[in-house]
Write a protein that holds these residues in place. Sequence first.
Motif, PDB file in Angstrom:
ATOM      1  N   GLU A 161       0.832  -1.201   0.000  1.00 36.15           N
ATOM      2  CA  GLU A 161       0.000   0.000   0.000  1.00 36.15           C
ATOM      3  C   GLU A 161       0.868   1.253   0.000  1.00 36.15           C
ATOM      4  O   GLU A 161       0.561   2.240  -0.688  1.00 36.15           O
ATOM      5  N   CYS A 162       1.960   1.220   0.754  1.00 35.62           N
ATOM      6  CA  CYS A 162       2.878   2.374   0.794  1.00 35.62           C
ATOM      7  C   CYS A 162       3.489   2.635  -0.578  1.00 35.62           C
ATOM      8  O   CYS A 162       3.450   3.763  -1.080  1.00 35.62           O
ATOM      9  N   ILE A 163       4.069   1.609  -1.179  1.00 36.87           N
ATOM     10  CA  ILE A 163       4.805   1.839  -2.424  1.00 36.87           C
ATOM     11  C   ILE A 163       3.864   2.208  -3.558  1.00 36.87           C
ATOM     12  O   ILE A 163       4.201   3.058  -4.394  1.00 36.87           O
ATOM     13  N   LEU A 164       2.666   1.624  -3.612  1.00 36.27           N
ATOM     14  CA  LEU A 164       1.726   1.993  -4.675  1.00 36.27           C
ATOM     15  C   LEU A 164       1.237   3.430  -4.496  1.00 36.27           C
ATOM     16  O   LEU A 164       1.041   4.159  -5.477  1.00 36.27           O
ATOM     17  N   THR A 165       1.053   3.847  -3.247  1.00 31.65           N
ATOM     18  CA  THR A 165       0.659   5.240  -2.999  1.00 31.65           C
ATOM     19  C   THR A 165       1.771   6.194  -3.432  1.00 31.65           C
ATOM     20  O   THR A 165       1.522   7.205  -4.110  1.00 31.65           O
ATOM     21  N   LEU A 166       3.001   5.876  -3.079  1.00 30.78           N
ATOM     22  CA  LEU A 166       4.124   6.759  -3.417  1.00 30.78           C
ATOM     23  C   LEU A 166       4.351   6.829  -4.923  1.00 30.78           C
ATOM     24  O   LEU A 166       4.554   7.925  -5.469  1.00 30.78           O
ATOM     25  N   ILE A 167       4.316   5.688  -5.613  1.00 29.22           N
ATOM     26  CA  ILE A 167       4.533   5.750  -7.059  1.00 29.22           C
ATOM     27  C   ILE A 167       3.352   6.400  -7.759  1.00 29.22           C
ATOM     28  O   ILE A 167       3.511   7.011  -8.827  1.00 29.22           O
ATOM     29  N   GLY A 168       2.166   6.318  -7.140  1.00 31.36           N
ATOM     30  CA  GLY A 168       1.016   7.026  -7.705  1.00 31.36           C
ATOM     31  C   GLY A 168       1.243   8.531  -7.712  1.00 31.36           C
ATOM     32  O   GLY A 168       0.991   9.215  -8.708  1.00 31.36           O
ATOM     33  N   PHE A 169       1.754   9.060  -6.584  1.00 37.36           N
ATOM     34  CA  PHE A 169       2.045  10.490  -6.533  1.00 37.36           C
ATOM     35  C   PHE A 169       3.218  10.853  -7.448  1.00 37.36           C
ATOM     36  O   PHE A 169       3.251  11.961  -8.005  1.00 37.36           O
ATOM     37  N   LYS A 170       4.161   9.944  -7.613  1.00 40.25           N
ATOM     38  CA  LYS A 170       5.260  10.199  -8.552  1.00 40.25           C
ATOM     39  C   LYS A 170       4.727  10.331  -9.976  1.00 40.25           C
ATOM     40  O   LYS A 170       5.161  11.206 -10.737  1.00 40.25           O
ATOM     41  N   LEU A 171       3.779   9.485 -10.330  1.00 39.64           N
ATOM     42  CA  LEU A 171       3.185   9.558 -11.674  1.00 39.64           C
ATOM     43  C   LEU A 171       2.347  10.826 -11.836  1.00 39.64           C
ATOM     44  O   LEU A 171       2.322  11.433 -12.914  1.00 39.64           O
ATOM     45  N   LEU A 172       1.674  11.228 -10.767  1.00 42.56           N
ATOM     46  CA  LEU A 172       0.802  12.397 -10.843  1.00 42.56           C
ATOM     47  C   LEU A 172       1.600  13.698 -10.888  1.00 42.56           C
ATOM     48  O   LEU A 172       1.250  14.627 -11.626  1.00 42.56           O
ATOM     49  N   TYR A 173       2.681  13.753 -10.113  1.00 40.00           N
ATOM     50  CA  TYR A 173       3.494  14.970 -10.036  1.00 40.00           C
ATOM     51  C   TYR A 173       4.970  14.621 -10.258  1.00 40.00           C
ATOM     52  O   TYR A 173       5.792  14.716  -9.321  1.00 40.00           O
ATOM     53  N   PRO A 174       5.346  14.206 -11.451  1.00 38.56           N
ATOM     54  CA  PRO A 174       6.711  13.706 -11.677  1.00 38.56           C
ATOM     55  C   PRO A 174       7.808  14.725 -11.389  1.00 38.56           C
ATOM     56  O   PRO A 174       8.931  14.332 -11.055  1.00 38.56           O
ATOM     57  N   LYS A 175       7.532  16.018 -11.482  1.00 41.07           N
ATOM     58  CA  LYS A 175       8.547  17.044 -11.245  1.00 41.07           C
ATOM     59  C   LYS A 175       8.450  17.655  -9.848  1.00 41.07           C
ATOM     60  O   LYS A 175       9.202  18.569  -9.515  1.00 41.07           O
ATOM     61  N   HIS A 176       7.526  17.123  -9.034  1.00 42.35           N
ATOM     62  CA  HIS A 176       7.326  17.680  -7.694  1.00 42.35           C
ATOM     63  C   HIS A 176       7.234  16.597  -6.622  1.00 42.35           C
ATOM     64  O   HIS A 176       6.895  16.893  -5.469  1.00 42.35           O
ATOM     65  N   PHE A 177       7.534  15.375  -7.005  1.00 43.08           N
ATOM     66  CA  PHE A 177       7.507  14.263  -6.060  1.00 43.08           C
ATOM     67  C   PHE A 177       8.701  13.368  -6.369  1.00 43.08           C
ATOM     68  O   PHE A 177       8.872  12.922  -7.503  1.00 43.08           O
ATOM     69  N   PHE A 178       9.537  13.133  -5.339  1.00 47.02           N
ATOM     70  CA  PHE A 178      10.813  12.456  -5.577  1.00 47.02           C
ATOM     71  C   PHE A 178      10.977  11.276  -4.612  1.00 47.02           C
ATOM     72  O   PHE A 178      10.491  11.308  -3.479  1.00 47.02           O
ATOM     73  N   MET A 179      11.696  10.261  -5.085  1.00 49.53           N
ATOM     74  CA  MET A 179      11.931   9.055  -4.285  1.00 49.53           C
ATOM     75  C   MET A 179      13.378   8.612  -4.453  1.00 49.53           C
ATOM     76  O   MET A 179      13.867   8.486  -5.579  1.00 49.53           O
ATOM     77  N   SER A 180      14.077   8.414  -3.318  1.00 49.44           N
ATOM     78  CA  SER A 180      15.446   7.894  -3.321  1.00 49.44           C
ATOM     79  C   SER A 180      15.428   6.418  -2.946  1.00 49.44           C
ATOM     80  O   SER A 180      14.580   5.975  -2.168  1.00 49.44           O
ATOM     81  N   ARG A 181      16.397   5.691  -3.441  1.00 44.00           N
ATOM     82  CA  ARG A 181      16.527   4.286  -3.070  1.00 44.00           C
ATOM     83  C   ARG A 181      17.101   4.158  -1.662  1.00 44.00           C
ATOM     84  O   ARG A 181      17.991   4.900  -1.267  1.00 44.00           O
ATOM     85  N   GLY A 182      16.580   3.197  -0.904  1.00 44.31           N
ATOM     86  CA  GLY A 182      17.142   2.860   0.391  1.00 44.31           C
ATOM     87  C   GLY A 182      17.766   1.473   0.344  1.00 44.31           C
ATOM     88  O   GLY A 182      17.638   0.759  -0.651  1.00 44.31           O
TER      89      GLY A 182
END
Length: 474
Positions: free
Chosen positions: A258-279
């Motif tokens: 649920e976490c990762i699908l929510t985060l990638i959803g926001f990445k798709l919606l706002y690709p230039k305003h939502f960022f994700m780094s690898r851990g």
Amino acid sequence: MARTAEEVKTLANEYFNRKEYDRAIELYTEAIELDATIATYYGNRSIAYLKKEFYGYALTDASKAIDLDKNYIKGYYRRAAAQMALNRFKQAVRDLETVVKYRPNDTDAKNKYNECLKIVKRLAFERAIAVDEVKKSVSESIDLESMSISDDYDGPQLTDGKVTKEFMIELMDYFRDRQKLHRKYAYKMILDVRQLFAKDDTLVDIQISSDQKFTVCGDIHGQFYDLLNIFKLNGLPNEDNPYLFNGDFVDRGSFSLECILTLIGFKLLYPKHFFMSRGNHESQTMNQMYGFEGEVKAKYTSQMYELFAEVFNLLPLAHCINSKVLVMHGGLFNSDTITLDQIRTTDRNRQPPDEGIMCDILWSDPMPAKGRAPSKRGVGVQFGPDVTDNFCKLNQLDYIIRSHEVKPDGYEEAHSGKCITVFSAPNYCDTMGNKGAFITMKGSDLRPKFTTYEEVPHPNVKPMAYANSLFSFM
């Protein structure tokens, strides 16, 4: 009257049972200083280190306990746990074999030995059949058109195959009610975000205007309901409310999907305003151990997990805000000469190596003393304030932000404010009692502001519910 070593050990055990592991470690250390000949003291400190995920220290202590007493069976058990956490399954098998030899009626030990032996054989088989040719991407084998959506599906739906704001709001509500997104939409989102991340650099430059707020979050670790609380406290992501999530989105917590699908959803919606780094937990070894692989297979398919593994390989390793603040999951390097340009040119499309720039970015930790020291985790390096200062001067940075470590208040300012830790999973694993935190800053001065919060209730699914049974004693 001075306390005896045994009295200190007994007190340490009380703190350990209360899950106050830092204090327990301090007291076990005091007991060892009073009497360094007792295997139990090292063995107890070893399991406390395991609870803190300091696998390098846990391994050293377990080995010391065994050196002091070859018949101390718990030492072999704990050393096996540390070896497995470090992906050293051959060595773990040897220790578990010793446990089984001395405890032939211990069913749990026998099961762990057999399971570990299976992993060793599987890894050997995979190496034997490995070929040099490029492996075909899982994404090429997915046929979205063949995935039909039944009439009784009442969940969120993509609009012309695209994520919308309305979809995201409905998706979060749907997940909150423990419903499952249709696999066709889940696959479509993962495939689309894979293409987005493939276009990113290893180090992503972010520019924020002087009056714009920017938010940096640390580890989430599958704590979906705490993720929703962050958005409640700080607002949903959008063009005027950009976010960076700094790795470890999954594992440990049992709502990682649920976490990762929510985060990638926001990445798709706002690709230039939502960022994700690898851990360091966006890797196959960690996912196999700590639950994400098992969760995806339980809720969807093994093919979907393989697709996630491809996406994780493409996640950026670091972000630089206004050329002045570097954000990465772990920390700094085993060299004083590393530049931002060297990070940019690092090949990230792989599983994390055991050394080098990528390894250090994902695994390293700060320490109070100057210089460098072997990692308490057994991977990466510990770095002191002089290392941070030199790195910032070399690369003309004001400070660095990293995550990767539980902190009582959810954050910590170290190295004269030049090394900031932020950790966003409160009461980590339902046991640590820590607060969560996130950082906000304005482009005008990039001064960090900390917001802390307590855990929120979540459904009665324990952390590590999908983890490999091998790790039930960690």
